[in-house]
Design a protein around this motif. Sequence first.
Motif, short mmCIF file in Angstrom:
data_model
loop_
_atom_site.label_atom_id
_atom_site.label_comp_id
_atom_site.label_asym_id
_atom_site.label_seq_id
_atom_site.Cartn_x
_atom_site.Cartn_y
_atom_site.Cartn_z
N THR A 24 0.82 -1.22 0.00
CA THR A 24 0.00 0.00 0.00
C THR A 24 0.85 1.26 0.00
OG1 THR A 24 -0.16 -0.06 2.42
CG2 THR A 24 -1.92 -1.14 1.17
N GLY A 25 2.16 1.11 -0.15
CA GLY A 25 3.05 2.27 -0.13
C GLY A 25 3.10 2.99 -1.46
N LYS A 26 4.04 3.89 -1.57
CA LYS A 26 4.15 4.74 -2.74
C LYS A 26 5.44 4.52 -3.54
CE LYS A 26 0.71 7.80 -1.53
NZ LYS A 26 -0.53 7.17 -1.85
N ASP A 27 6.33 3.66 -3.05
CA ASP A 27 7.59 3.45 -3.75
C ASP A 27 7.35 2.79 -5.11
OD1 ASP A 27 9.96 4.04 -1.80
OD2 ASP A 27 8.44 3.02 -0.60
N CYS A 28 8.09 3.24 -6.10
CA CYS A 28 7.96 2.68 -7.45
C CYS A 28 8.37 1.21 -7.46
CB CYS A 28 8.82 3.50 -8.41
SG CYS A 28 8.83 2.86 -10.09
N ASP A 29 9.54 0.91 -6.93
CA ASP A 29 10.02 -0.48 -6.88
C ASP A 29 9.62 -1.09 -5.55
OD1 ASP A 29 11.24 0.40 -9.18
OD2 ASP A 29 13.21 -0.41 -8.69
N HIS A 30 9.07 -2.29 -5.59
CA HIS A 30 8.72 -2.99 -4.36
C HIS A 30 8.54 -4.48 -4.65
CE1 HIS A 30 4.90 -1.59 -6.11
NE2 HIS A 30 4.37 -2.71 -5.65
N ILE A 31 8.66 -5.27 -3.57
CA ILE A 31 8.50 -6.72 -3.64
C ILE A 31 7.34 -7.12 -2.74
CG2 ILE A 31 9.54 -8.95 -3.01
CD1 ILE A 31 12.27 -7.72 -3.78
N VAL A 32 6.46 -7.94 -3.29
CA VAL A 32 5.35 -8.52 -2.54
C VAL A 32 5.48 -10.04 -2.66
CG1 VAL A 32 2.84 -8.73 -2.37
CG2 VAL A 32 3.86 -6.55 -3.06
N TYR A 33 5.31 -10.74 -1.56
CA TYR A 33 5.40 -12.21 -1.62
C TYR A 33 4.15 -12.81 -1.02
CZ TYR A 33 6.80 -11.74 3.25
OH TYR A 33 6.84 -11.43 4.58
N ASN A 34 3.84 -14.02 -1.46
CA ASN A 34 2.68 -14.73 -0.92
C ASN A 34 2.90 -16.24 -0.99
OD1 ASN A 34 2.01 -14.01 -3.95
ND2 ASN A 34 0.86 -15.87 -3.47
N TYR A 35 2.18 -16.94 -0.12
CA TYR A 35 2.17 -18.40 -0.18
C TYR A 35 1.36 -18.80 -1.41
CZ TYR A 35 3.69 -18.77 4.71
OH TYR A 35 4.39 -18.71 5.88
N ALA A 36 1.87 -19.72 -2.20
CA ALA A 36 1.12 -20.28 -3.32
C ALA A 36 0.59 -21.66 -2.96
CB ALA A 36 1.98 -20.35 -4.57
N ASP A 37 1.36 -22.40 -2.14
CA ASP A 37 0.97 -23.75 -1.75
C ASP A 37 1.83 -24.18 -0.57
OD1 ASP A 37 -0.45 -26.20 -2.04
OD2 ASP A 37 1.26 -27.08 -3.08
N GLU A 38 1.25 -24.99 0.28
CA GLU A 38 1.99 -25.54 1.41
C GLU A 38 1.42 -26.92 1.69
OE1 GLU A 38 3.69 -23.82 5.59
OE2 GLU A 38 1.70 -23.18 4.98
N ARG A 39 2.29 -27.94 1.60
CA ARG A 39 1.79 -29.30 1.77
C ARG A 39 2.84 -30.18 2.43
NH1 ARG A 39 -0.02 -31.07 -3.70
NH2 ARG A 39 -0.38 -28.88 -3.97
N PRO A 40 2.40 -31.17 3.20
CA PRO A 40 3.33 -32.11 3.82
C PRO A 40 4.02 -32.97 2.76
CG PRO A 40 1.14 -32.28 4.82
CD PRO A 40 1.01 -31.42 3.61
N VAL A 41 5.31 -33.22 2.97
CA VAL A 41 6.06 -34.09 2.06
C VAL A 41 6.79 -35.21 2.77
CG1 VAL A 41 6.30 -32.42 0.18
CG2 VAL A 41 8.01 -32.47 2.00
N ILE A 42 7.02 -35.07 4.05
CA ILE A 42 7.69 -36.12 4.84
C ILE A 42 6.83 -36.44 6.05
CG2 ILE A 42 9.74 -36.75 6.19
CD1 ILE A 42 10.47 -36.39 3.30
N TYR A 43 6.61 -37.73 6.27
CA TYR A 43 5.83 -38.20 7.42
C TYR A 43 6.70 -39.11 8.27
CZ TYR A 43 1.77 -36.62 4.76
OH TYR A 43 0.86 -35.87 4.07
N ARG A 44 6.55 -38.98 9.57
CA ARG A 44 7.22 -39.89 10.52
C ARG A 44 6.18 -40.28 11.57
NH1 ARG A 44 11.16 -35.92 9.48
NH2 ARG A 44 13.03 -36.76 8.52
N ASP A 45 6.03 -41.57 11.79
CA ASP A 45 5.06 -42.06 12.78
C ASP A 45 3.67 -41.48 12.54
OD1 ASP A 45 7.03 -43.58 14.05
OD2 ASP A 45 7.63 -41.88 15.30
N ASP A 46 3.23 -41.52 11.29
CA ASP A 46 1.91 -41.03 10.88
C ASP A 46 1.68 -39.54 11.16
OD1 ASP A 46 1.17 -43.56 9.95
OD2 ASP A 46 0.51 -44.17 11.94
#
Length: 115
Positions: A24-46
């Motif tokens: 919401t700022g006024k700077d010309c150059d800026h970086i915005v980041y967001n989560y696109a996906d988050e999922r479990p990939v390793i399981y231990r003891d269920d």
Amino acid sequence: MNIQPIMHELFDPLGVPVVPDIYTGKDCDHIVYNYADERPVIYRDDTDTEDETTVQVHYFTKNNPEKMKRTIRRLLRQGGFCIISTQQYYENDSDYNHVIVEAYITGFVNDELEV
């Protein structure tokens, strides 16, 4: 996995505003980041113990984005991310160049609430 501290550690030294989700700022150059996906990939003891977290890093500028695009990709790799894709658009309505770098990282699940 909480990516906020990782994103700020990687990108704050670039000298442009770095924010999650909406800028919401006024700077010309800026970086915005967001989560696109988050999922479990390793399981231990269920129980899921490691997540794969995919993020999108959006860089907005009214200047030539090429140098910063390469820098963002390099910093993500140095931070342990794997690049999935990079896209670049020109937004006619705002006159911004918009670069989107999508990347993922695997890390231990930390679902504890931070206060």
